[in-house]
Scaffold this active site. Structure first.
Site, short mmCIF file in Angstrom:
data_model
loop_
_atom_site.label_atom_id
_atom_site.label_comp_id
_atom_site.label_asym_id
_atom_site.label_seq_id
_atom_site.Cartn_x
_atom_site.Cartn_y
_atom_site.Cartn_z
N ARG A 64 0.79 -1.25 0.00
CA ARG A 64 0.00 0.00 0.00
C ARG A 64 0.82 1.29 0.00
O ARG A 64 0.23 2.37 -0.04
CB ARG A 64 -0.98 0.04 1.18
CG ARG A 64 -1.88 -1.16 1.33
CD ARG A 64 -2.82 -1.32 0.16
NE ARG A 64 -3.89 -2.28 0.45
CZ ARG A 64 -4.58 -2.92 -0.48
NH1 ARG A 64 -4.33 -2.71 -1.76
NH2 ARG A 64 -5.54 -3.76 -0.17
N ASN A 94 -0.19 -1.64 -7.44
CA ASN A 94 -1.38 -0.77 -7.43
C ASN A 94 -1.36 0.20 -6.26
O ASN A 94 -2.29 0.27 -5.46
CB ASN A 94 -2.67 -1.59 -7.45
CG ASN A 94 -2.79 -2.55 -6.28
OD1 ASN A 94 -1.79 -2.88 -5.63
ND2 ASN A 94 -3.99 -2.99 -6.00
N HIS A 232 -3.52 -16.09 -7.81
CA HIS A 232 -4.65 -16.62 -7.02
C HIS A 232 -5.67 -17.42 -7.83
O HIS A 232 -6.84 -17.07 -7.88
CB HIS A 232 -5.34 -15.51 -6.23
CG HIS A 232 -5.55 -14.20 -6.96
ND1 HIS A 232 -6.22 -14.12 -8.14
CD2 HIS A 232 -5.15 -12.94 -6.66
CE1 HIS A 232 -6.24 -12.86 -8.54
NE2 HIS A 232 -5.59 -12.13 -7.67
N ASP A 305 -1.84 -12.94 -1.37
CA ASP A 305 -2.62 -11.79 -1.84
C ASP A 305 -3.01 -10.91 -0.64
O ASP A 305 -4.14 -10.43 -0.55
CB ASP A 305 -3.86 -12.26 -2.62
CG ASP A 305 -4.57 -11.09 -3.34
OD1 ASP A 305 -3.99 -9.99 -3.39
OD2 ASP A 305 -5.69 -11.30 -3.82
N PHE A 323 -12.77 -5.50 -1.41
CA PHE A 323 -12.36 -6.90 -1.49
C PHE A 323 -11.00 -7.06 -0.84
O PHE A 323 -10.14 -6.19 -0.98
CB PHE A 323 -12.24 -7.32 -2.96
CG PHE A 323 -13.56 -7.48 -3.68
CD1 PHE A 323 -14.29 -8.65 -3.55
CD2 PHE A 323 -14.05 -6.47 -4.49
CE1 PHE A 323 -15.49 -8.81 -4.24
CE2 PHE A 323 -15.25 -6.62 -5.18
CZ PHE A 323 -15.97 -7.80 -5.05
#
Lengths: 428, 313
Positions: A64, A94, A232, A305, A323
């Site tokens: 993050r 991301n 995943h 993940d 999510f």
């Protein structure tokens, strides 16, 4: 500083080692792995009754930082990794800004060197801005330390761009990681589509949403000769296609997560958003298929993940919740307890899936106890029993559907480049 | 017997047949109160309830409100459209704010599945689910069961067809969960794109042909079709839908002579139901609304501490 790790059961699948041995570490490197090593001037680690392994690698985490430090940062995320038994993590791009250029990748590595406690290997984007239209400068990303490329949660829609990405990445032997999701099928879905989505009244995400994209990636990998890695994988169909493609010689690998191996869609009936994850928790038939894939080599590695979220994005209406599962601190214990202790997976196989498995997917020089290798070592206590309490997580993300579970078999000590980071399950 | 041990009413799925019967039985004297000239009993005097509707409603919200008032509870409606929700207040904070005003019970409707469960977990107030997304609408199922039982004398062994958008219907789910506890034979009929996966595992038979589904049934519950479903590509046109699934006088002939026709409202006349059927002798659609008040009175009464004996004696 010298460390002598004495009397543990050493499991190093890459070197076919499994036995009671000692490991001598000096200057951050592995000096010797042998029975009854004698030396002096060392710090002794009594590993009697413990399982001593190459440092565990989690090739799929979200740290993050930069941009979402309220969810997690490199300091907290790497502490969570260490506490969870991981010595190396690969962080997804991301962030904000996304890791689509060398300077952001370098920022992440510098932050990791300064505030992190485990090895952090960044993953770069496939497309600039994760926008799915232009390729990133992959050679520069590699030079800046990226070990793979992925647009992760924003799967590349355009097949031609994905083809080009694979074709281009192939030049550098760079794995292309794909989060497989046909978003038009998954849109607004909250959980796996099936009996339980009908029972609980949720819009479902069909297995086909993943499988369509898995089939495309395999076909494109065959076309380009590139290495594609399926993130995943969660469905029986995905595993079947990957198994078949491997047999045909396509360069495809895959990871599965602990939550997809251990939990089913039935638990979504709590309407607790900690059960909300993408891909969703699947039904028993899919879980069984993933477990078979672990045993027959279709699955290359286990990855978490790890998706830490701020409380407000989970403590809300289910449809509005983000999510993701904060997975680093439960992964090893959940797999030990749920699979190894149940006789469903050999401990050697588990160690492989956490070490040389991901190292080979990424082509990195990790995941072994080779003499001369970095002394990244994970020591497990197979007898430790603990209740999962997110309040005690090092991660800022407390979002876990494993909360309250009593698990047996936990990471006990984590050593990164010869330094003890975690002892007795706690950061030193 | 009381319903006090149950803090919330979130869905029919996790209720016992005994609980459902208690509510239906208690609704009988409640319906008498509605028919009185002076429609007020002091049963819930000093109790306070609030309705919080994040979705539009005519019947459910109004009937909860009047049900509370007939029983002398203080009833407040939160107008979500003009509340701080529009300033971005989170659901959690909204609930807390309401709770600390001293309400005993909250009735909530929300467009998202599981929201009533979320609210119930986060408040000391009792919570009644007045519809959560595509999950459940328990009080609608209770009033449907009441309406059927009142006319048929029993629910046991009846053949009930539920027709329309089963996939998105909380009314269908709650009816299936409720009626199956009374041994009804439940049939669901609708286009394949509006049929949830593995629906037959809920103990129902599914039909694409409305004619087949209606064959010999005692009750037909017609669901509202939402026009947005056509726009999202689930069926080609309202016209084709009506051709295939509208309950018309012709189709009604397939059912038993004394068939009952229910519809939770609001109706799309000429789409899922023809006006002749909606206004015909077999329709109990208007009576359902009255029964809705009675059933909600029973529920409020039982949940806020009343015992059935108090009202019948």
């Amino acid at each position: 500083m010298k460390l002598l790790i004495r009397g543990g059961r050493v499991i190093d699948p890459a070197n076919d080692i499994d036995g009671i041995m000692d490991i001598l570490v000096a200057d951050g490197k592995i000096i010797e792995v042998n029975e009854n090593i004698s030396d002096e001037g060392y710090v002794l680690v009594d590993a009697g009754g413990k399982i001593v392994c190459p440092g565990f690698i989690d090739m799929h985490v979200h740290l993050r930082e930069p941009g979402f430090e309220y969810k997690e940062d490199i300091a907290s995320g790497t502490r969570a990794a260490a506490a969870g038994g991981f010595t190396t993590v690969c962080c997804m791009p991301n962030t904000d800004p996304v890791i689509d250029n060398a300077s952001t990748a370098i920022f992440v590595r510098e932050r990791a060197a300064k505030s992190g406690v485990v090895n952090v290997l960044p993953i770069g984007c496939i497309s600039k801005g994760q926008a799915g239209s232009e390729l990133t400068e992959m050679a520069e990303l590699i030079a800046a330390g990226c070990v793979a490329v992925s647009d992760d949660g924003k799967p590349v829609k355009n097949a031609a761009l994905m083809r080009n990405a694979m074709d281009y990445a192939k030049m550098f032997d760079l794995p292309v990681l794909s989060h497989c999701e046909e978003q038009s099928l998954a849109a607004d879905g909250q959980m796996h589509e099936g009996y339980y989505s009908t029972l609980y009244g949720f819009k479902g995400i069909p297995a086909a949403a993943e499988e369509l994209m898995v089939s495309r990636e395999i076909i494109l990998a065959e076309l380009t000769g590139a290495h594609v890695h399926i993130c995943h994988a969660s469905t029986r169909g995905s595993l079947e296609m990957i198994r078949e493609a491997k047999a045909m010689g396509v360069d495809v690998t895959c990871e599965v997560t602990p939550h997809h191996l251990l939990l089913t869609d039935e638990i979504v009936g709590s309407y607790d958003a900690d059960t909300k994850v993408n891909p969703p928790l699947r039904s028993t038939e899919h879980v069984q298929a993933l477990r078979r894939g672990l045993l027959d080599g279709t699955v290359d590695c286990i990855a978490t993940d790890h998706a830490p979220h701020h409380m407000e994005s989970k403590d809300c209406e289910y449809n509005l919740a983000s999510f993701g599962i904060s997975g680093l601190e439960t992964a090893v214990a959940a797999v030990m307890d749920g699979l190894v202790n149940q006789g469903l997976l050999d401990v050697e196989q588990m160690v492989q899936l956490f070490t040389i498995g991901p190292a080979e997917v990424l082509g990195i020089d990790k995941g072994t106890l080779d003499v001369g290798a970095d002394a990244d070592i994970t020591i497990l206590d197979p007898t430790m029993v603990k209740v999962v309490d997110p309040a005690n997580f090092y991660s800022k993300g407390k979002n876990t559907p494993f909360k309250g579970q009593t698990l047996k078999g936990w990471p006990w000590m984590t050593i990164v480049k010869g330094t003890i980071i975690v002892n007795g399950g706690k950061i030193v | 017997m009381k319903l006090e041990q149950r803090k919330d009413l979130l869905g029919i799925r996790d209720m016992s047949r005994e609980e459902l019967e208690l509510i239906l039985d208690t609704a009988i004297p409640m319906k008498d109160i509605i028919k009185r000239d002076v429609k007020k009993v002091p049963a819930l005097r000093g109790k306070a309830m609030v309705t919080v509707f994040y979705e539009n409603s005519t019947r459910t919200r109004t009937s909860f409100e009047i049900a509370g008032k007939y029983l002398s509870a203080d009833t407040v409606n939160l107008a979500v459209a003009t509340s701080s929700v529009q300033k971005g207040e989170s659901l959690r904070d909204t609930i807390k704010t309401i709770e600390v005003m001293g309400f005993d019970l909250m009735v909530i409707r929300h467009a998202m599945t599981g929201t009533a469960h979320y609210v119930a977990r986060n408040t000391n107030m009792r919570v009644i689910n007045a519809g959560d997304g595509t999950n459940e609408h328990p009080t609608q199922a209770l009033l449907d069961m009441y309406s059927i039982r009142e006319k048929k004398g029993t629910l046991e062994g009846l053949k009930v067809a539920i027709v329309g958008d089963i996939l998105h219907s909380r009314v269908a789910r709650s009816n299936i969960y409720g009626l199956s506890k009374f041994g009804c034979e439940i049939r669901v009929a609708g286009p394949s794109t509006l049929m949830p996966p593995e629906i037959e595992k809920l103990g129902v038979k599914s039909y694409y042909s409305l004619d087949q589904a209606l064959d010999g049934v005692d009750v037909i519950n017609v669901l509202r079709i939402q026009k947005e479903r056509q726009q999202s590509g689930l069926f080609p046109s309202l016209d084709e839908y009506a051709n295939l699934y509208m309950l018309s006088p012709d189709r009604l002939l397939r059912a038993k002579d004394d068939v009952l026709v229910l519809h939770p409202g609001p109706m799309n006349r000429g789409v899922e139901i023809s006006s002749q059927v909606a206004d015909g002798v077999q329709s109990v659609i208007n009576e359902q609304v009255t029964n809705g008040v009675a059933v909600r009175m029973a529920l409020l009464f039982l949940m806020m501490g009343g015992s059935r004996d108090e009202i019948t004696n």
